[in-house]
Design a protein around this motif. Structure first.
Motif, PDB file in Angstrom:
ATOM      1  N   THR A   1       8.870   7.829  29.231  1.00  0.00           N
ATOM      2  CA  THR A   1       7.750   8.746  29.010  1.00  0.00           C
ATOM      3  C   THR A   1       7.170   9.334  30.287  1.00  0.00           C
ATOM      4  N   GLY A   2       7.557   8.775  31.451  1.00  0.00           N
ATOM      5  CA  GLY A   2       7.003   9.259  32.707  1.00  0.00           C
ATOM      6  C   GLY A   2       5.748   8.544  33.142  1.00  0.00           C
ATOM      7  N   SER A   3       5.240   7.633  32.307  1.00  0.00           N
ATOM      8  CA  SER A   3       4.009   6.910  32.632  1.00  0.00           C
ATOM      9  C   SER A   3       4.122   5.482  32.117  1.00  0.00           C
ATOM     10  N   VAL A   4       3.631   4.527  32.915  1.00  0.00           N
ATOM     11  CA  VAL A   4       3.727   3.130  32.520  1.00  0.00           C
ATOM     12  C   VAL A   4       2.910   2.839  31.269  1.00  0.00           C
ATOM     13  N   ASP A   5       1.877   3.627  31.026  1.00  0.00           N
ATOM     14  CA  ASP A   5       1.079   3.434  29.811  1.00  0.00           C
ATOM     15  C   ASP A   5       1.326   4.557  28.809  1.00  0.00           C
ATOM     16  N   GLY A   6       2.482   5.188  28.892  1.00  0.00           N
ATOM     17  CA  GLY A   6       2.832   6.231  27.924  1.00  0.00           C
ATOM     18  C   GLY A   6       3.078   5.650  26.543  1.00  0.00           C
ATOM     19  N   ARG A   7       3.295   6.520  25.614  1.00  0.00           N
ATOM     20  CA  ARG A   7       3.520   6.089  24.235  1.00  0.00           C
ATOM     21  C   ARG A   7       4.974   6.357  23.875  1.00  0.00           C
ATOM     22  N   VAL A   8       5.724   5.307  23.660  1.00  0.00           N
ATOM     23  CA  VAL A   8       7.111   5.445  23.245  1.00  0.00           C
ATOM     24  C   VAL A   8       7.137   5.694  21.740  1.00  0.00           C
ATOM     25  N   GLY A   9       7.900   6.705  21.334  1.00  0.00           N
ATOM     26  CA  GLY A   9       7.946   7.037  19.921  1.00  0.00           C
ATOM     27  C   GLY A   9       7.139   8.295  19.636  1.00  0.00           C
ATOM     28  N   ASP A  10       6.648   8.407  18.423  1.00  0.00           N
ATOM     29  CA  ASP A  10       5.897   9.596  18.022  1.00  0.00           C
ATOM     30  C   ASP A  10       4.530   9.654  18.690  1.00  0.00           C
ATOM     31  N   ALA A  11       4.075  10.850  18.984  1.00  0.00           N
ATOM     32  CA  ALA A  11       2.740  11.051  19.540  1.00  0.00           C
ATOM     33  C   ALA A  11       1.687  10.663  18.509  1.00  0.00           C
ATOM     34  N   GLN A  12       0.557  10.165  18.997  1.00  0.00           N
ATOM     35  CA  GLN A  12      -0.498   9.725  18.089  1.00  0.00           C
ATOM     36  C   GLN A  12      -0.969  10.853  17.173  1.00  0.00           C
ATOM     37  N   LEU A  13      -1.162  12.039  17.743  1.00  0.00           N
ATOM     38  CA  LEU A  13      -1.636  13.155  16.933  1.00  0.00           C
ATOM     39  C   LEU A  13      -0.640  13.490  15.832  1.00  0.00           C
ATOM     40  N   ALA A  14       0.635  13.515  16.163  1.00  0.00           N
ATOM     41  CA  ALA A  14       1.642  13.826  15.150  1.00  0.00           C
ATOM     42  C   ALA A  14       1.629  12.789  14.032  1.00  0.00           C
ATOM     43  N   GLU A  15       1.502  11.511  14.392  1.00  0.00           N
ATOM     44  CA  GLU A  15       1.421  10.466  13.368  1.00  0.00           C
ATOM     45  C   GLU A  15       0.160  10.620  12.527  1.00  0.00           C
ATOM     46  N   ASP A  16      -0.973  10.904  13.196  1.00  0.00           N
ATOM     47  CA  ASP A  16      -2.227  11.070  12.461  1.00  0.00           C
ATOM     48  C   ASP A  16      -2.109  12.206  11.449  1.00  0.00           C
ATOM     49  N   LEU A  17      -1.514  13.311  11.882  1.00  0.00           N
ATOM     50  CA  LEU A  17      -1.385  14.452  10.981  1.00  0.00           C
ATOM     51  C   LEU A  17      -0.401  14.158   9.854  1.00  0.00           C
TER      52      LEU A  17
ATOM     53  N   ALA B   1       0.853  -1.183   0.000  1.00  0.00           N
ATOM     54  CA  ALA B   1       0.000   0.000   0.000  1.00  0.00           C
ATOM     55  C   ALA B   1       0.889   1.233   0.000  1.00  0.00           C
ATOM     56  N   PRO B   2       1.381   1.666  -1.157  1.00  0.00           N
ATOM     57  CA  PRO B   2       2.379   2.717  -1.208  1.00  0.00           C
ATOM     58  C   PRO B   2       1.885   4.073  -0.773  1.00  0.00           C
ATOM     59  N   VAL B   3       0.543   4.256  -0.651  1.00  0.00           N
ATOM     60  CA  VAL B   3       0.050   5.559  -0.234  1.00  0.00           C
ATOM     61  C   VAL B   3       0.389   5.815   1.226  1.00  0.00           C
ATOM     62  N   LEU B   4       0.680   4.773   1.981  1.00  0.00           N
ATOM     63  CA  LEU B   4       0.933   4.933   3.399  1.00  0.00           C
ATOM     64  C   LEU B   4       2.409   5.158   3.666  1.00  0.00           C
ATOM     65  N   LEU B   5       2.673   5.853   4.787  1.00  0.00           N
ATOM     66  CA  LEU B   5       4.045   6.035   5.196  1.00  0.00           C
ATOM     67  C   LEU B   5       4.559   4.749   5.795  1.00  0.00           C
ATOM     68  N   LEU B   6       5.866   4.605   5.733  1.00  0.00           N
ATOM     69  CA  LEU B   6       6.486   3.440   6.336  1.00  0.00           C
ATOM     70  C   LEU B   6       6.505   3.643   7.832  1.00  0.00           C
ATOM     71  N   ALA B   7       5.717   2.847   8.573  1.00  0.00           N
ATOM     72  CA  ALA B   7       5.677   2.970  10.018  1.00  0.00           C
ATOM     73  C   ALA B   7       6.757   2.099  10.621  1.00  0.00           C
ATOM     74  N   LEU B   8       7.462   2.645  11.594  1.00  0.00           N
ATOM     75  CA  LEU B   8       8.513   1.897  12.259  1.00  0.00           C
ATOM     76  C   LEU B   8       8.127   1.727  13.720  1.00  0.00           C
ATOM     77  N   PRO B   9       7.339   0.686  14.079  1.00  0.00           N
ATOM     78  CA  PRO B   9       6.916   0.511  15.458  1.00  0.00           C
ATOM     79  C   PRO B   9       8.087   0.155  16.346  1.00  0.00           C
ATOM     80  N   LEU B  10       8.035   0.616  17.577  1.00  0.00           N
ATOM     81  CA  LEU B  10       9.068   0.286  18.534  1.00  0.00           C
ATOM     82  C   LEU B  10       8.757  -1.073  19.127  1.00  0.00           C
ATOM     83  N   LEU B  11       9.537  -2.076  18.757  1.00  0.00           N
ATOM     84  CA  LEU B  11       9.281  -3.429  19.228  1.00  0.00           C
ATOM     85  C   LEU B  11      10.472  -3.959  19.997  1.00  0.00           C
ATOM     86  N   LEU B  12      10.200  -4.565  21.128  1.00  0.00           N
ATOM     87  CA  LEU B  12      11.205  -5.375  21.783  1.00  0.00           C
ATOM     88  C   LEU B  12      11.012  -6.780  21.251  1.00  0.00           C
TER      89      LEU B  12
END
Length: 322
Positions: free
Chosen positions: A193-209, A9-20
Motif C-alpha cells: 500500500t505504500g504505508s506501514v499503516d495502510g489498508r490492505v484490501g478494499d478501501a473503507q469508503l468503498a466497503e461502507d458504500l 445476519a443475512p442482511v450483511l455482505l460476506l466480509a473476507l478480511p485479509l488475515l495472516l
C-alpha cells in the motif's frame, strides 16, 4: 448482503478480511474525515430500466470497479502471505501460515464480486440445497488451526514486545536484525500500500458504500413493494415471511450440514415467488441506481480509491513475480 453459506445476519455482505494465520494482516480503519461516506439530501435515484431477472449474479454493479474482484483478492492475500513469510525468514524463522486459497464458490456465486447480493438466485440449486452451500456445509463450526508462535516470532511478526499489544514500533534486535515498524506484517502492508499503516484490501469508503447501498436499496419503497408481492406469494404456499431476507435467515436452517425437507420446500417456493414478482430484477435495478448515486456523491474520493486499488493489485502481482 446475502451469501449462500449460512449466516446469522443475512442482511450483511460476506466480509473476507485479509488475515495472516495467527495474526491479523491489517485492521479495518474506521471512517474518518473525507473517508466517511457523504450523505446528501437527495431523492431516491430512479433506475434507468427494470429488467426481468431471476439472477443478477452475472451483472456487474457500479461499485465493482472500486472493490477487489475474487481473483484480485486472492492475489493480494497470496502476496501478503509471501511478503510476511519472506520477512520472517530473514530473522531465521520458519513461518508457514496456511496458503490462501480461492473460497468455495457454488453455481449461484456472482461472477464479478466477492460477495453475493439479493440472496440465492438459482432455482435448481435452491430446490436441491435450500439455503445451504451447494454440496452441504461439512465444515460448519470447524475452526482453522492457529499457528503456534514463540515470543520472538510474535515480536518479529508484529513489532511489539508486549504479547498483549497487537502491533508495535519495532526496533528490537532478533538474530542480529532489526524488526521493522509493526513487524513483518507492517512490512508487507507497506510494500502493498505504500504505508506501514495502510489498508490492505478494499478501501473503507468503498466497503461502507457497498453496505450502505444494499441497505438503502432494501428499504426503498420500490423494493419494499416487490417484497410485499413476494410475501403474499409465499403465504399461498403456506409460508409466512415478510421478505426474502427473513427466509434466508430463518434460524431453523442454522443446524446441520444439509438442508431439511422444510427448508427445501421454503427455498423452492422462494425461487418461484421471486420469479413471479421479478424480485431480483426490481431489487437489482434499484441497487444499481443507489450505487451510481453514491459514486457521484463521492466522485473525487472514489477516483482516488480506484487508482490506489490498481496500485495495490499491481504491487501484489509484482511481489508474486507475475
Amino acid at each position: 448482503m446475502f451469501s449462500r453459506p449460512r449466516r446469522s445476519a443475512p442482511v450483511l455482505l460476506l466480509a473476507l478480511p485479509l488475515l495472516l494465520a495467527g495474526c491479523a494482516g491489517t485492521d479495518p480503519a474506521p471512517p474518518r474525515g473525507a473517508d466517511a461516506p457523504t450523505r446528501v439530501a437527495a431523492p431516491p435515484p430512479v433506475p434507468t430500466a427494470v429488467p426481468v431477472l431471476d439472477s443478477a449474479n452475472d451483472r456487474p454493479l457500479p461499485l465493482d470497479g472500486y472493490l477487489l474482484s475474487p481473483a484480485q483478492l486472492l492475489t493480494v492475500q497470496k502476496a501478503q502471505t509471501k511478503l510476511a513469510t519472506a520477512c520472517m525468514a530473514r530473522f531465521g524463522f520458519d513461518y508457514a501460515p496456511p496458503q490462501p486459497a480461492p473460497p468455495a464458490r457454488d453455481a449461484d456465486a456472482p461472477t464479478t464480486r466477492v460477495d453475493g447480493r439479493y440472496g440465492p438466485q438459482n432455482a435448481a440449486t435452491m430446490a436441491k440445497w435450500g439455503y445451504h452451500p451447494e454440496g452441504g456445509d461439512p465444515g460448519a463450526g470447524v475452526q482453522p488451526p492457529r499457528l503456534q508462535l514463540s515470543p520472538e516470532m510474535t515480536t518479529a511478526l508484529r513489532g511489539a514486545s508486549d504479547p498483549k499489544q497487537k502491533y508495535g514500533p519495532g526496533g528490537q534486535l532478533i538474530n542480529g536484525r532489526t524488526v521493522p515498524e509493526r513487524g513483518c506484517v507492517g512490512e508487507s502492508v507497506r510494500k502493498l500500500t505504500g504505508s506501514v499503516d495502510g489498508r490492505v484490501g478494499d478501501a473503507q469508503l468503498a466497503e461502507d458504500l457497498k453496505f450502505r447501498t444494499l441497505v438503502d436499496s432494501q428499504k426503498d419503497a420500490r423494493t419494499a413493494a416487490v417484497f410485499a408481492q413476494w410475501s403474499g406469494c409465499m403465504k399461498e404456499s403456506g409460508f409466512d415471511y415478510p421478505d426474502p431476507v427473513a427466509a434466508l435467515g430463518d434460524k431453523a436452517w442454522q443446524d446441520g450440514s444439509a438442508p431439511s425437507p422444510r427448508e427445501l420446500q421454503v427455498a423452492t417456493a422462494d425461487a418461484a415467488c421471486r420469479h413471479r414478482s421479478n424480485l431480483v430484477g426490481v431489487w437489482h435495478s434499484v441497487d444499481f441506481a443507489y450505487q451510481e448515486q453514491a459514486i457521484a456523491e463521492n466522485a473525487a474520493a472514489m477516483a482516488e480509491i480506484r487508482t490506489a486499488l490498481h496500485a495495490q493489485v499491481d504491487a501484489a502481482a509484482a511481489a508474486l513475480g507475475s
